[in-house]
Scaffold this active site. Structure first.
Site: not given
Length: 487
Positions: A181, A256, A289, A384
């Site tokens: 997906k 992750e 990331c 973040e």
């Protein structure tokens, strides 16, 4: 031209799902828009629980045959997929740049070749995957890796195909079947990969692609009782939702997640190298990331470091990612742009000082930004941003640098710039991170473990670690006695 076909710079992409070796439409679609100029790239099949169930069923039906396929044949087919990626490298690069706004030159030279390498690496690793037998009081222990079953892989938008194939390649090599997906903001190269996999000879149902929103199809995939593994790369809030969904079936997860990684610059570092490493964090408009978004500089070096950083950042060219001279492209989506700008506005209101950038550009672009005069507990330091926004803090001692570096809820990566080998060993040993780079950045070998600590993830990918996750690892213990002579 069919309503289910999009054409991007002459490349045709089927916008339907790929389930059981066939294209499948949905009753509804969603619009995929290019971050470069806001143009519509296509109307994408909008999957629901119906398509999720069909894809998992196809993967389940194909699993016994694929799992029993000899290793050498699975490896051959994965190499054939890699061949197909290399054959269509230019098409994949063009489509991915249009879809997510990352640099075309990067896709051509690094990202898409890495996609092919992902398949080749895990095909080759499969053939040498083994554990030496060992003895227990005369009994023989033999370790083996048994395919687990259908796997659901949910992947992000910042490097769509490369990050997807970090998961697809080992899952398929292990003998599992896959339901992918992709992120709804960048789904197109996943569809092209389905074509490539079919042309390479993967049997129907071994690799499936379903598109749509997480709330409509993602939950149906992650809660399905026939799914044996779930791997996700993305945000912490979405990971929590997936974990809750998977809990009912105790489906193993690999996560992750985000990062707020530090770059520690010590006074004994090569200053030009340190500045280069810092400016490199603007890569992909900061939508990485692993990016070391928190720059920590020793006090005695801070003024000169900042001066050189400002000069180097000013030389970056932001613009159309399809142009060779461009260094920084757009952010992926208006919502992401608003999020980035919101972080910066709130930081300024809280007392942060803008050294570089700090504002929107034209369209979906955000200027490369450096903020200083920030506190350790501030939102801009702790959360973040996922955009071209860096913060700069100073430290007086090595212990303070380590304390600042570790003082977030994340632990994905860290970068250290120092000219002292002993210092590097001391500091890296104390950093909480899944990966630490010393005087370099983003050097990644697929045989190395990759993943995060704390809220940056669960589990590791790479080499045998990937097979450990995608397989049921079995130990068979055989006694030295009890055999009948059939001679």
């Amino acid at each position: 031209m069919s309503a289910h076909i999009s054409t991007i710079a002459g490349v045709t992409v089927d916008t339907r799902h790929w389930i059981g070796g066939e294209r499948v439409a949905s009753a509804e679609t969603f619009t995929d828009v290019s971050p470069i100029d806001g143009s519509t790239l296509g109307e994408i099949a909008r999957g629901t629980a119906t398509e999720a169930a069909a894809a998992v069923a196809a993967a389940k039906a194909a699993f016994p045959g694929w799992a029993s396929t000899p290793r050498t044949e699975r490896a051959r087919l994965l190499h054939a997929v890699a061949d197909g990626v290399e054959k269509r490298l230019e098409e994949l690069s063009i489509v991915e740049t249009s879809d997510n706004g990352a640099l075309l030159r990067s896709h051509r030279r690094g990202v898409m070749p890495r996609v092919a390498h992902n398949f080749r690496f895990f095909a080759d690793w499969l053939l040498k995957l083994e554990h030496e037998d060992f003895d227990t009081r005369g009994h023989t222990n033999s370790v083996s890796w048994d395919p687990a079953g259908p796997c659901v892989l949910i992947t992000p938008w910042n490097a769509p195909l490369m990050l997807a194939t970090w998961k697809i390649a080992p899952a398929l090599a292990a003998g599992n079947t896959v339901v992918l997906k992709p992120a709804e903001w960048s789904p197109l190269t996943a569809s092209l990969l389905a074509d490539i996999a079919a042309e390479a000879g993967l049997p129907p149902g071994v690799f499936n692609v379903v598109q749509g929103y997480g709330s409509e199809i993602g939950d149906a995939l992650t809660s399905h009782p026939d799914v044996r593994r779930i791997s996700f790369t993305g945000s912490v809030p979405t990971a929590r939702r997936i974990a809750v969904s998977a809990a009912a079936n105790l489906t193993p997860l690999s996560l992750e997640l985000g990062g707020k990684s530090p770059l520690l610059v010590f006074a004994d570092a090569d200053l030009d190298l340190a500045v280069d490493l810092a400016v490199e964090q603007y890569d992909n408009a900061g939508q990485v990331c692993l990016a070391a978004t928190r720059i920590l500089v020793e006090e005695s070096l801070a003024q000169e470091f900042t001066r050189r950083f400002v000069a180097k950042a000013a030389a970056l060219r932001q613009g159309d990612p399809r142009e060779e001279a461009t260094d920084i492209g757009p952010t992926i989506h208006p919502r992401q742009l608003d999020k980035i700008d919101g972080f910066v506005r709130r930081a300024i209101e809280a007392g942060a000082r803008v050294v570089v950038g700090g504002h929107r550009g034209d369209g979906q672009y955000y200027t490369p930004t450096l903020l200083t005069d920030v506190t350790q507990d501030s939102e801009i330091v702790q959360e973040e941003v996922f955009g071209p926004v860096l913060t700069l803090q100073t430290f007086a001692t090595e212990d303070e640098a380590i304390r600042l570096a570790n003082n977030t809820r994340f632990g994905l990566a860290a970068t250290v710039a120092t000219g002292d080998h002993e210092r590097a060993e001391r500091v890296t040993a104390q950093l909480v991170a899944g990966t630490v780079w010393v005087n370099c950045f983003f050097v990644r070998d697929l045989q190395a473990p990759f993943g995060g600590s704390r809220h940056s993830g669960v589990g590791r990918e790479g080499g045998t670690w990937s097979f450990d996750f995608y397989c049921d690892v079995k130990n068979t213990v055989t006694a030295p006695k009890g055999w009948k002579d059939h001679g």
